[in-house]
Design a protein around this motif. Sequence first.
Motif, PDB file in Angstrom:
ATOM      1  N   UNK A 177       0.824  -1.212   0.000  1.00 26.66           N
ATOM      2  CA  UNK A 177       0.000   0.000   0.000  1.00 26.66           C
ATOM      3  C   UNK A 177       0.861   1.265   0.000  1.00 26.66           C
ATOM      4  N   UNK A 178       1.935   1.270   0.788  1.00 23.80           N
ATOM      5  CA  UNK A 178       2.815   2.435   0.833  1.00 23.80           C
ATOM      6  C   UNK A 178       3.458   2.674  -0.536  1.00 23.80           C
ATOM      7  N   UNK A 179       3.937   1.603  -1.164  1.00 23.30           N
ATOM      8  CA  UNK A 179       4.567   1.745  -2.482  1.00 23.30           C
ATOM      9  C   UNK A 179       3.578   2.263  -3.513  1.00 23.30           C
ATOM     10  N   UNK A 180       2.324   1.776  -3.469  1.00 19.81           N
ATOM     11  CA  UNK A 180       1.318   2.271  -4.412  1.00 19.81           C
ATOM     12  C   UNK A 180       1.106   3.771  -4.236  1.00 19.81           C
ATOM     13  N   UNK A 181       1.069   4.238  -2.984  1.00 20.42           N
ATOM     14  CA  UNK A 181       0.895   5.672  -2.752  1.00 20.42           C
ATOM     15  C   UNK A 181       2.069   6.463  -3.320  1.00 20.42           C
ATOM     16  N   UNK A 182       3.271   5.944  -3.156  1.00 15.30           N
ATOM     17  CA  UNK A 182       4.454   6.601  -3.704  1.00 15.30           C
ATOM     18  C   UNK A 182       4.410   6.641  -5.237  1.00 15.30           C
ATOM     19  N   UNK A 183       4.001   5.546  -5.836  1.00 13.78           N
ATOM     20  CA  UNK A 183       3.907   5.480  -7.299  1.00 13.78           C
ATOM     21  C   UNK A 183       2.871   6.475  -7.794  1.00 13.78           C
ATOM     22  N   UNK A 184       1.708   6.517  -7.120  1.00 13.39           N
ATOM     23  CA  UNK A 184       0.652   7.449  -7.525  1.00 13.39           C
ATOM     24  C   UNK A 184       1.129   8.894  -7.418  1.00 13.39           C
ATOM     25  N   UNK A 185       1.959   9.176  -6.437  1.00 12.92           N
ATOM     26  CA  UNK A 185       2.480  10.526  -6.240  1.00 12.92           C
ATOM     27  C   UNK A 185       3.477  10.913  -7.323  1.00 12.92           C
ATOM     28  N   UNK A 186       4.289   9.960  -7.753  1.00 14.20           N
ATOM     29  CA  UNK A 186       5.395  10.260  -8.662  1.00 14.20           C
ATOM     30  C   UNK A 186       5.120   9.951 -10.125  1.00 14.20           C
ATOM     31  N   UNK A 187       4.183   9.053 -10.411  1.00 12.05           N
ATOM     32  CA  UNK A 187       3.928   8.681 -11.806  1.00 12.05           C
ATOM     33  C   UNK A 187       3.271   9.835 -12.553  1.00 12.05           C
ATOM     34  N   UNK A 188       3.743  10.078 -13.742  1.00 10.83           N
ATOM     35  CA  UNK A 188       3.210  11.176 -14.552  1.00 10.83           C
ATOM     36  C   UNK A 188       2.003  10.709 -15.373  1.00 10.83           C
ATOM     37  N   UNK A 189       1.205  11.669 -15.786  1.00 11.60           N
ATOM     38  CA  UNK A 189      -0.010  11.369 -16.536  1.00 11.60           C
ATOM     39  C   UNK A 189       0.231  11.313 -18.033  1.00 11.60           C
ATOM     40  N   UNK A 190       1.412  11.700 -18.464  1.00 10.96           N
ATOM     41  CA  UNK A 190       1.785  11.593 -19.888  1.00 10.96           C
ATOM     42  C   UNK A 190       3.164  10.973 -19.973  1.00 10.96           C
ATOM     43  N   UNK A 191       3.438  10.323 -21.091  1.00  8.53           N
ATOM     44  CA  UNK A 191       4.746   9.731 -21.333  1.00  8.53           C
ATOM     45  C   UNK A 191       5.479  10.566 -22.370  1.00  8.53           C
ATOM     46  N   UNK A 192       6.800  10.657 -22.235  1.00 12.29           N
ATOM     47  CA  UNK A 192       7.558  11.405 -23.247  1.00 12.29           C
ATOM     48  C   UNK A 192       7.480  10.698 -24.609  1.00 12.29           C
TER      49      UNK A 192
END
Length: 194
Positions: A177-192
């Motif tokens: 659960x902690x890792x998912x929260x971190x991923x949600x915080x850092x993952x971008x909504x668009x890809x380069x």
Amino acid sequence: MLLVFALLLGLLSGSAAAEGVLFQHPLKALPHAVSRVFAQARSLRGFYSGPSGAPRLLVFFDPDCPFCAHFWQHFHRLHTPFRVFGVPVAYVRPSSLGRAAALLQATHPARALTFNESHFHFHQHLGGLMPAYTVPAALQAAIRRNTRFWHRELGFLPCFFYQGRQGAHLMLGTPNAFQWRQIATHAQTVWPTP
């Protein structure tokens, strides 16, 4: 640091398959290698699900993989929405190719995936979705290309990529659960663009 943890998590998780080329790079070269594999993986055959403005993930999975079923079952209980590009591979069982084809041919692939994983037969290592009876040659070639790429470069199931401010990240196995929260915080909504 997250990348190193992801590698250790995958090595300890007992995931299906063998280690791929990506993990044979020296540690200092790994971020560049992860970015290269992530950019190439976006050209594979897959399907999108989830809201378009949500943080994005690219997920490799086999519809007959029990570790993948575990991943998806935890994923569907998350409160944070993600935009997922699912890339099915056919590695775990002979029926994996037919199930991957059924997912890619489905009118609503995300619903088909949810059905497959919510009806997964863990004792038999079989997804709940009926495999496609016939698989057109072009679709079969696309799934085999997915599988060859995944096996050559990665070799762990499930695994997924996301794009953060510092570049591409790779996770192996099912995050807590902690890792998912971190991923949600850092993952971008668009890809380069590649």
